[in-house]
Design a protein around this motif. Structure first.
Motif, PDB file in Angstrom:
ATOM      1  N   LYS A 179      12.214 -18.566  16.386  1.00 44.31           N
ATOM      2  CA  LYS A 179      13.112 -19.524  16.559  1.00 44.31           C
ATOM      3  C   LYS A 179      12.998 -19.958  18.295  1.00 44.31           C
ATOM      4  O   LYS A 179      13.431 -21.249  19.091  1.00 44.31           O
ATOM      5  N   ALA A 180      13.527 -18.141  18.677  1.00 36.08           N
ATOM      6  CA  ALA A 180      13.349 -18.350  20.201  1.00 36.08           C
ATOM      7  C   ALA A 180      11.993 -18.773  20.877  1.00 36.08           C
ATOM      8  O   ALA A 180      11.637 -19.407  22.035  1.00 36.08           O
ATOM      9  N   GLY A 181      11.046 -18.243  20.091  1.00 41.39           N
ATOM     10  CA  GLY A 181       9.585 -18.064  20.849  1.00 41.39           C
ATOM     11  C   GLY A 181       9.601 -19.621  20.328  1.00 41.39           C
ATOM     12  O   GLY A 181       8.013 -19.863  21.684  1.00 41.39           O
ATOM     13  N   VAL A 182       9.251 -20.608  19.087  1.00 42.28           N
ATOM     14  CA  VAL A 182       8.536 -22.018  19.411  1.00 42.28           C
ATOM     15  C   VAL A 182       9.391 -22.296  20.735  1.00 42.28           C
ATOM     16  O   VAL A 182       8.890 -23.144  21.513  1.00 42.28           O
TER      17      VAL A 182
ATOM     18  N   LEU B 197      16.630 -30.548  22.074  1.00 40.81           N
ATOM     19  CA  LEU B 197      17.279 -31.328  21.691  1.00 40.81           C
ATOM     20  C   LEU B 197      18.208 -30.567  20.529  1.00 40.81           C
ATOM     21  O   LEU B 197      17.669 -30.101  19.672  1.00 40.81           O
ATOM     22  N   LEU B 198      19.286 -30.179  20.840  1.00 40.31           N
ATOM     23  CA  LEU B 198      19.989 -29.727  19.147  1.00 40.31           C
ATOM     24  C   LEU B 198      20.530 -30.810  18.246  1.00 40.31           C
ATOM     25  O   LEU B 198      21.427 -31.627  18.403  1.00 40.31           O
ATOM     26  N   VAL B 199      20.496 -30.746  16.955  1.00 37.98           N
ATOM     27  CA  VAL B 199      20.820 -31.774  15.598  1.00 37.98           C
ATOM     28  C   VAL B 199      21.577 -30.767  15.159  1.00 37.98           C
ATOM     29  O   VAL B 199      21.364 -30.219  14.293  1.00 37.98           O
ATOM     30  N   ASP B 200      22.569 -30.824  15.171  1.00 33.60           N
ATOM     31  CA  ASP B 200      24.008 -30.043  14.630  1.00 33.60           C
ATOM     32  C   ASP B 200      25.047 -29.530  13.994  1.00 33.60           C
ATOM     33  O   ASP B 200      26.343 -29.501  13.946  1.00 33.60           O
TER      34      ASP B 200
ATOM     35  N   VAL C 136      12.896 -29.711  19.162  1.00 30.78           N
ATOM     36  CA  VAL C 136      14.077 -29.917  18.336  1.00 30.78           C
ATOM     37  C   VAL C 136      15.246 -28.889  17.818  1.00 30.78           C
ATOM     38  O   VAL C 136      14.253 -28.216  16.826  1.00 30.78           O
ATOM     39  N   LEU C 137      15.888 -28.825  17.359  1.00 29.78           N
ATOM     40  CA  LEU C 137      16.617 -27.129  17.046  1.00 29.78           C
ATOM     41  C   LEU C 137      18.045 -27.727  16.176  1.00 29.78           C
ATOM     42  O   LEU C 137      19.093 -27.859  16.722  1.00 29.78           O
ATOM     43  N   PRO C 138      17.718 -27.975  14.654  1.00 29.49           N
ATOM     44  CA  PRO C 138      18.391 -27.775  14.009  1.00 29.49           C
ATOM     45  C   PRO C 138      19.542 -26.834  13.624  1.00 29.49           C
ATOM     46  O   PRO C 138      19.087 -25.651  14.056  1.00 29.49           O
ATOM     47  N   GLY C 139      20.592 -27.447  13.370  1.00 32.60           N
ATOM     48  CA  GLY C 139      21.676 -27.068  13.088  1.00 32.60           C
ATOM     49  C   GLY C 139      21.995 -25.597  11.474  1.00 32.60           C
ATOM     50  O   GLY C 139      20.912 -25.743  10.577  1.00 32.60           O
TER      51      GLY C 139
ATOM     52  N   ILE D  50      19.182 -23.672  15.851  1.00 36.06           N
ATOM     53  CA  ILE D  50      20.469 -23.279  16.732  1.00 36.06           C
ATOM     54  C   ILE D  50      20.245 -21.870  16.775  1.00 36.06           C
ATOM     55  O   ILE D  50      20.794 -21.246  17.236  1.00 36.06           O
ATOM     56  N   SER D  51      19.350 -20.908  16.456  1.00 37.66           N
ATOM     57  CA  SER D  51      18.888 -19.729  15.420  1.00 37.66           C
ATOM     58  C   SER D  51      18.087 -18.986  17.415  1.00 37.66           C
ATOM     59  O   SER D  51      18.106 -18.559  17.541  1.00 37.66           O
ATOM     60  N   ALA D  52      17.796 -20.246  17.996  1.00 38.64           N
ATOM     61  CA  ALA D  52      16.905 -20.048  18.935  1.00 38.64           C
ATOM     62  C   ALA D  52      17.742 -19.886  20.192  1.00 38.64           C
ATOM     63  O   ALA D  52      17.561 -19.120  21.169  1.00 38.64           O
ATOM     64  N   LEU D  53      18.940 -19.773  20.044  1.00 42.30           N
ATOM     65  CA  LEU D  53      20.247 -19.340  21.197  1.00 42.30           C
ATOM     66  C   LEU D  53      21.380 -18.849  20.383  1.00 42.30           C
ATOM     67  O   LEU D  53      22.109 -18.367  21.423  1.00 42.30           O
ATOM     68  N   VAL D  54      21.872 -18.716  19.104  1.00 38.09           N
ATOM     69  CA  VAL D  54      22.679 -17.535  18.540  1.00 38.09           C
ATOM     70  C   VAL D  54      21.942 -17.242  17.706  1.00 38.09           C
ATOM     71  O   VAL D  54      21.160 -16.898  17.051  1.00 38.09           O
TER      72      VAL D  54
END
Length: 259
Positions: free
Chosen positions: A165-168, A248-251, A189-192, A149-153
């Motif tokens: 994480k944005a780079g990944v 896919l956000l998983v948060d 996948v984007l864990p919270g 989720i840190s790729a987005l915030v």
């Protein structure tokens, strides 16, 4: 048995999210290889847990920031099982620290592990999948990267971590384009906030933990096992055969809870 007879590798597989994915994938019929950085006891216990569940597994120590670790990991899978079908890039670090006095060594190491490591590992996995060629179903393999989720915030004490994480996430988008013609699907996948070793000290602060829980619509922090289902879905050609370049956000709903 969504991954029956598939060979799946996962970096950072001895603990946390990586271990949860490895164990669940084994229960779905996959043959497993895990990369680990240093904790031999945890790696061996993960292997034993997979074998106790009826699966096959090996563990290989390696520093993901070094390109040779990637080629060695893939080679070990080919030696053990003859091929590679699914690669899960999970290994990552996040030593929390303020921005203004962030040590250069901390920045460099975080980028080396989280971003450079993802690049080298995914590249080595993709080369093996291309070498094997497409199967009867038209697919050569699946790569799933654990972004965040840190790729987005943003995060006050994560100025070195969030860009990696944005780079990944970006890496999966670009490799989806580069590898689609080879029959390789690439997704993220984007864990919270997941309870793992990476944040256990940060969440030891009861007030902060309660605040984080209150921000999650589902009312709890995530567990490593919460990532297993989404990763297995993305890894499965049967279920996600037309899914590539996706995130896919998983948060638990944290990202959308702005009120």
């Amino acid at each position: 048995m969504l991954l029956k007879d598939k060979v799946l590798l996962v970096t950072g597989g001895s603990k946390g999210i990586g271990r949860g994915i490895a164990v669940a994938a084994a229960r779905h019929g996959a043959k497993i290889g895990i990369n680990f950085a240093g904790d031999e006891a945890s790696a061996q216990s993960a292997v034993e847990e997979i074998k106790a569940a009826g699966g096959q597994a090996f563990a290989l120590r390696g520093d993901v920031s070094k390109p040779e670790s990637a080629t060695a990991f893939v080679a070990a899978a080919v030696e053990a099982y003859g091929r590679l079908d699914v690669f899960v890039n999970n290994a990552g670090i996040c030593p929390f620290h303020g921005f203004l006095d962030m040590p250069v060594e901390t920045v460099d190491r975080t980028i080396a592990v989280n971003l450079n490591g993802a690049y080298y590992m995914c590249q080595a996995a993709a080369n093996q999948m291309v070498k094997q060629g497409k199967g009867a179903n038209g697919f050569a393999g699946s790569i799933v990267a654990v972004s965040s989720i840190s790729a987005l915030v943003g995060g006050e004490y994560q100025t070195h971590y969030t860009p990696t994480k944005a780079g990944v996430l970006s890496l999966m988008q670009s490799t989806a384009i580069a590898l689609g013609k080879h029959g390789i699907r690439c997704n993220a996948v984007l864990p919270g906030t997941i309870l793992t070793d990476i944040n256990k000290d940060d969440l030891a602060d009861l007030k902060k933990r309660e605040y984080m829980e209150a921000r999650i619509p589902l009312g709890r922090l995530g567990q490593p096992e919460d990532l297993a289902g989404p990763v297995i879905f993305l890894a499965s050609d049967e279920l996600a055969g037309y899914v590539t370049g996706a995130s896919l956000l998983v948060d638990g709903g944290m990202f959308v809870n702005l009120q």
